[in-house]
Design an enzyme around this catalytic site. Structure first.
Site, PDB file in Angstrom:
ATOM      1  N   SER A   5     -42.345  51.026  86.745  1.00 23.64           N
ATOM      2  CA  SER A   5     -41.357  50.900  85.674  1.00 23.64           C
ATOM      3  C   SER A   5     -40.248  49.939  86.066  1.00 23.64           C
ATOM      4  O   SER A   5     -40.036  49.658  87.241  1.00 23.64           O
ATOM      5  CB  SER A   5     -40.754  52.271  85.349  1.00 23.64           C
ATOM      6  OG  SER A   5     -41.545  52.939  84.404  1.00 23.64           O
ATOM      7  N   GLY A  41     -43.867  49.834  81.512  1.00 21.36           N
ATOM      8  CA  GLY A  41     -43.011  49.551  82.651  1.00 21.36           C
ATOM      9  C   GLY A  41     -42.174  48.287  82.516  1.00 21.36           C
ATOM     10  O   GLY A  41     -41.582  47.836  83.493  1.00 21.36           O
ATOM     11  N   TYR A  58     -31.974  57.471  90.706  1.00 21.46           N
ATOM     12  CA  TYR A  58     -32.588  56.180  91.072  1.00 21.46           C
ATOM     13  C   TYR A  58     -31.568  55.163  91.565  1.00 21.46           C
ATOM     14  O   TYR A  58     -31.901  53.992  91.709  1.00 21.46           O
ATOM     15  CB  TYR A  58     -33.287  55.550  89.861  1.00 21.46           C
ATOM     16  CG  TYR A  58     -34.329  56.403  89.197  1.00 21.46           C
ATOM     17  CD1 TYR A  58     -35.411  56.904  89.910  1.00 21.46           C
ATOM     18  CD2 TYR A  58     -34.260  56.664  87.834  1.00 21.46           C
ATOM     19  CE1 TYR A  58     -36.381  57.660  89.275  1.00 21.46           C
ATOM     20  CE2 TYR A  58     -35.231  57.426  87.197  1.00 21.46           C
ATOM     21  CZ  TYR A  58     -36.289  57.923  87.931  1.00 21.46           C
ATOM     22  OH  TYR A  58     -37.250  58.664  87.299  1.00 21.46           O
ATOM     23  N   GLU A  92     -48.123  50.009  76.933  1.00 16.25           N
ATOM     24  CA  GLU A  92     -47.383  51.249  76.681  1.00 16.25           C
ATOM     25  C   GLU A  92     -45.890  51.140  77.000  1.00 16.25           C
ATOM     26  O   GLU A  92     -45.409  51.781  77.927  1.00 16.25           O
ATOM     27  CB  GLU A  92     -47.986  52.379  77.534  1.00 16.25           C
ATOM     28  CG  GLU A  92     -49.475  52.542  77.345  1.00 16.25           C
ATOM     29  CD  GLU A  92     -50.085  53.597  78.268  1.00 16.25           C
ATOM     30  OE1 GLU A  92     -51.029  54.252  77.831  1.00 16.25           O
ATOM     31  OE2 GLU A  92     -49.615  53.758  79.412  1.00 16.25           O
ATOM     32  N   CYS A 125     -20.059  69.708  89.128  1.00 10.90           N
ATOM     33  CA  CYS A 125     -19.585  70.055  90.458  1.00 10.90           C
ATOM     34  C   CYS A 125     -20.469  69.421  91.509  1.00 10.90           C
ATOM     35  O   CYS A 125     -21.266  70.099  92.170  1.00 10.90           O
ATOM     36  CB  CYS A 125     -19.568  71.559  90.617  1.00 10.90           C
ATOM     37  SG  CYS A 125     -18.313  72.265  89.573  1.00 10.90           S
ATOM     38  N   GLU A 126     -20.340  68.123  91.662  1.00 11.78           N
ATOM     39  CA  GLU A 126     -21.225  67.379  92.536  1.00 11.78           C
ATOM     40  C   GLU A 126     -20.609  65.995  92.691  1.00 11.78           C
ATOM     41  O   GLU A 126     -20.325  65.346  91.699  1.00 11.78           O
ATOM     42  CB  GLU A 126     -22.584  67.254  91.826  1.00 11.78           C
ATOM     43  CG  GLU A 126     -23.665  66.620  92.602  1.00 11.78           C
ATOM     44  CD  GLU A 126     -24.795  67.621  92.850  1.00 11.78           C
ATOM     45  OE1 GLU A 126     -25.610  67.309  93.707  1.00 11.78           O
ATOM     46  OE2 GLU A 126     -24.839  68.678  92.221  1.00 11.78           O
ATOM     47  N   GLY A 173     -42.124  52.016  76.897  1.00 17.08           N
ATOM     48  CA  GLY A 173     -41.284  53.153  76.503  1.00 17.08           C
ATOM     49  C   GLY A 173     -39.840  52.692  76.540  1.00 17.08           C
ATOM     50  O   GLY A 173     -39.197  52.453  75.520  1.00 17.08           O
ATOM     51  N   ARG A 174     -39.357  52.478  77.774  1.00 13.90           N
ATOM     52  CA  ARG A 174     -37.993  52.020  78.008  1.00 13.90           C
ATOM     53  C   ARG A 174     -37.639  50.764  77.199  1.00 13.90           C
ATOM     54  O   ARG A 174     -36.541  50.670  76.648  1.00 13.90           O
ATOM     55  CB  ARG A 174     -37.865  51.705  79.501  1.00 13.90           C
ATOM     56  CG  ARG A 174     -36.519  51.215  79.968  1.00 13.90           C
ATOM     57  CD  ARG A 174     -36.665  50.670  81.408  1.00 13.90           C
ATOM     58  NE  ARG A 174     -37.534  51.532  82.194  1.00 13.90           N
ATOM     59  CZ  ARG A 174     -37.109  52.486  83.023  1.00 13.90           C
ATOM     60  NH1 ARG A 174     -35.831  52.673  83.188  1.00 13.90           N
ATOM     61  NH2 ARG A 174     -37.972  53.223  83.686  1.00 13.90           N
TER      62      ARG A 174
HETATM   63  C1  LIG Z   1     -43.857  56.130  82.018  1.00 16.84           C
HETATM   64  C2  LIG Z   1     -45.105  55.547  81.518  1.00 16.84           C
HETATM   65  C3  LIG Z   1     -45.047  54.509  80.591  1.00 16.84           C
HETATM   66  C4  LIG Z   1     -43.771  53.915  80.078  1.00 16.84           C
HETATM   67  O1  LIG Z   1     -42.991  53.347  81.074  1.00 16.84           O
HETATM   68  P1  LIG Z   1     -41.692  52.505  80.650  1.00 16.84           P
HETATM   69  O2  LIG Z   1     -41.087  52.112  81.945  1.00 16.84           O
HETATM   70  O3  LIG Z   1     -40.846  53.416  79.863  1.00 16.84           O
HETATM   71  O4  LIG Z   1     -42.181  51.361  79.845  1.00 16.84           O
HETATM   72  C5  LIG Z   1     -46.238  54.017  80.124  1.00 16.84           C
HETATM   73  N1  LIG Z   1     -47.415  54.508  80.547  1.00 16.84           N
HETATM   74  C6  LIG Z   1     -47.502  55.517  81.441  1.00 16.84           C
HETATM   75  C7  LIG Z   1     -48.814  56.015  81.855  1.00 16.84           C
HETATM   76  C8  LIG Z   1     -46.348  56.063  81.962  1.00 16.84           C
HETATM   77  O5  LIG Z   1     -46.433  57.048  82.846  1.00 16.84           O
END
Ligand SMILES: *Cc1c(COP(=O)(O)O)cnc(C)c1O
Length: 478
Positions: A247, A285, A375, A327, A402-403, A329-330
């Site tokens: 990612s 990623g 991270y 795929e 509290c950290e 996401g981020r």
């Molecule tokens: C986490 C994940 C993603 C998405 O990752 P991003 O960094 O959010 O784009 C896609 N495929 C799989 C299998 C993942 O585990």
């Protein structure tokens, strides 16, 4: 370097501001690459998002709050679909985009993804339940996970998901047995660990061989997994292989090596077993800009780069290109969201060498954004209720937990006159913030608001103390 459990002071080698953070000439200026597309300062110098200003949002919905610019989210989803479609138009099977729901998922978001024509990845029964509530078309759902339960697999097959990504030999047998029991043929992919180390933080790279995901390529496990699936053709249909290398990746070099290895495997499996494998998933990623140090590729650049790799590798392997899936996401959810906090206290601290740092405490923290602690992620921030008049001052935005590792923004310049009651906004918090949130210190989780065309609405409501207490069983005094 890792955040130290004992606190920031125990971490090594930290002094003044990082190299990528120059002292700004205008501390109130918004860097467009960091903010959702509708963000601007209005005539009263308030931060405005989706046509609604931050002060109004805070008054109406309270702080902290996650705010998603719906137009920005949809535009990013659409851009991925269009740009991947265009880039892969002349590459065999084309391309499909799966939004990785784990970045952030709720019913409204699933609906946006559906309407924008994308597919959806889920990796638990809970995420699947959200997709089902949104009546997401099952054919366009992929299911991931390295330890799916029997109940999760059954729910996925019952609903009729388009693919299940297999992650272990145990799971191959499990899926086969459940498919047999339900009288269905499960469409499956085999996840391969290709041994590519993505250029990213060690803790979010997922393609070292020494990790929990997938079947190793080098060990021959991936090939054996495919054979086992092919042998169970009454209960499973092998679509192809899947690889996800990590990612927050900023170049296509890692994907290139991964694609080469997985295509070589896919060709070999297809040829030696006399089958056609029509799909190939290269995972997600794709990196985003959290601060000025990050320079992500656009979907168009990514698409062109990925299509190029596939075209080249398929030619080298003498195979016709499979349909590619990606795929993100981020890269869809992250830049579309911001978090709005209210400042509670401001404290000045002397550092070595005459440096000073202002600690700005806000009303949330590591419970709504754990990425900084987990991270060592960098974030940026700006004052959202007004333009500060003071000098740019090196600041650290910390939470109320509290950290001492409870840091939201490690380093940012804020105006010296920042004071209790001010609002601060942190951009690029749309992914993996609400998704990774906790109730640490029994702090209820913030709501998620969608803003669009001057209207704000709640898409995930604020958690209450009553919600938290409702789980807590009061035993009768004996
Ligand atoms: C986490 C994940 C993603 C998405 O990752 P991003 O960094 O959010 O784009 C896609 N495929 C799989 C299998 C993942 O585990």
């Amino acid at each position: 370097m890792r955040a130290h459990e004992a606190g920031a002071l125990h971490a090594t080698g930290y002094g003044g501001p990082p190299q990528w953070l120059p002292t700004p000439t205008d501390v109130n200026e918004l860097m467009p690459s960091l903010w959702p597309q509708t963000v601007r300062r209005d005539s009263r110098a308030r931060l405005e998002i989706g046509g609604v200003d931050a002060v109004t949002l805070a008054e109406k919905f309270g702080t902290p709050a996650y705010i998603i610019d719906e137009a920005d989210f949809r535009a990013r989803a659409r851009a991925f679909r269009h740009e991947m479609g265009a880039a892969f138009a002349d590459v065999g099977g084309g391309a499909q985009v799966y939004y990785a729901g784990k970045a952030f998922l709720c019913t409204a978001v699933a609906t946006w993804i559906e309407q924008e024509g994308l597919c959806l990845d889920v990796c638990s029964g809970g995420e699947l339940a959200v997709a089902m509530r949104a009546e997401f078309p099952p054919q366009r759902i992929g299911m991931h996970g390295n330890n799916k339960s029997v109940a999760e697999i059954r729910a996925a097959l019952d609903y009729g998901v388009g693919r299940i990504v297999l992650d272990s030999f145990d799971e191959i047998d499990r899926v086969s047995a459940i498919a047999s029991e339900l009288g269905v043929v499960a469409p499956v992919m085999v996840r391969v660990t290709v041994g590519v180390e993505a250029h990213t933080h060690e803790y979010i790279a997922t393609a070292h061989e020494d990790q929990k995901f997938g079947f190793s390529l080098a060990g021959g496990h991936a090939y054996k997994a495919a054979e086992r699936v092919l042998a169970a053709s009454e209960t499973m249909h092998l679509l192809g292989f899947h690889s996800h290398i990590g990612s927050q990746i900023f170049d296509t070099a890692g994907f290139e090596v991964a694609a080469r290895r997985v295509l070589e495997l896919q060709t070999r499996v297809a040829r030696e077993n006399g089958v056609e494998l029509l799909e190939l998933d290269l995972g997600g990623g794709f990196g985003i800009a959290y601060t000025s140090e990050h320079h992500p590729l656009s979907p168009a650049e990514l698409g062109a780069g990925m299509a190029d790799i596939i075209r080249r590798e398929c030619r080298a392997e003498g195979m016709s290109p499979p349909r590619i899936s990606l795929e993100p996401g981020r890269a869809i959810a992250g830049p579309a969201g911001i978090t709005l906090y209210e400042v509670g206290t401001v404290k000045e601290v002397e550092l070595e060498g005459g440096l000073r740092r202002t600690y700005v405490s806000v009303d949330g923290g590591m419970s709504d954004n754990v990425r900084t602690a987990l991270y060592e992620a960098d974030y940026s921030a700006t004052m959202a209720n007004r333009c500060g008049q003071g000098e740019p001052t090196l600041s650290r935005i910390v939470g109320k937990h509290c950290e001492s590792g409870d840091i939201v923004v490690m380093d940012e310049y804020l105006p010296a006159d920042v004071r209790p009651g001010d609002l601060v906004a942190v951009p690029a918090t749309g992914a993996y913030c609400r998704a990774l949130s906790s109730q640490y210190n029994h702090v209820p989780r913030p709501p998620v608001l969608a803003v669009r065309d001057g209207v704000a609405r709640v898409i995930v409501r604020r958690e209450t103390i009553e919600d938290i207490l409702a789980l807590d069983v009061v035993e009768p005094v004996s």
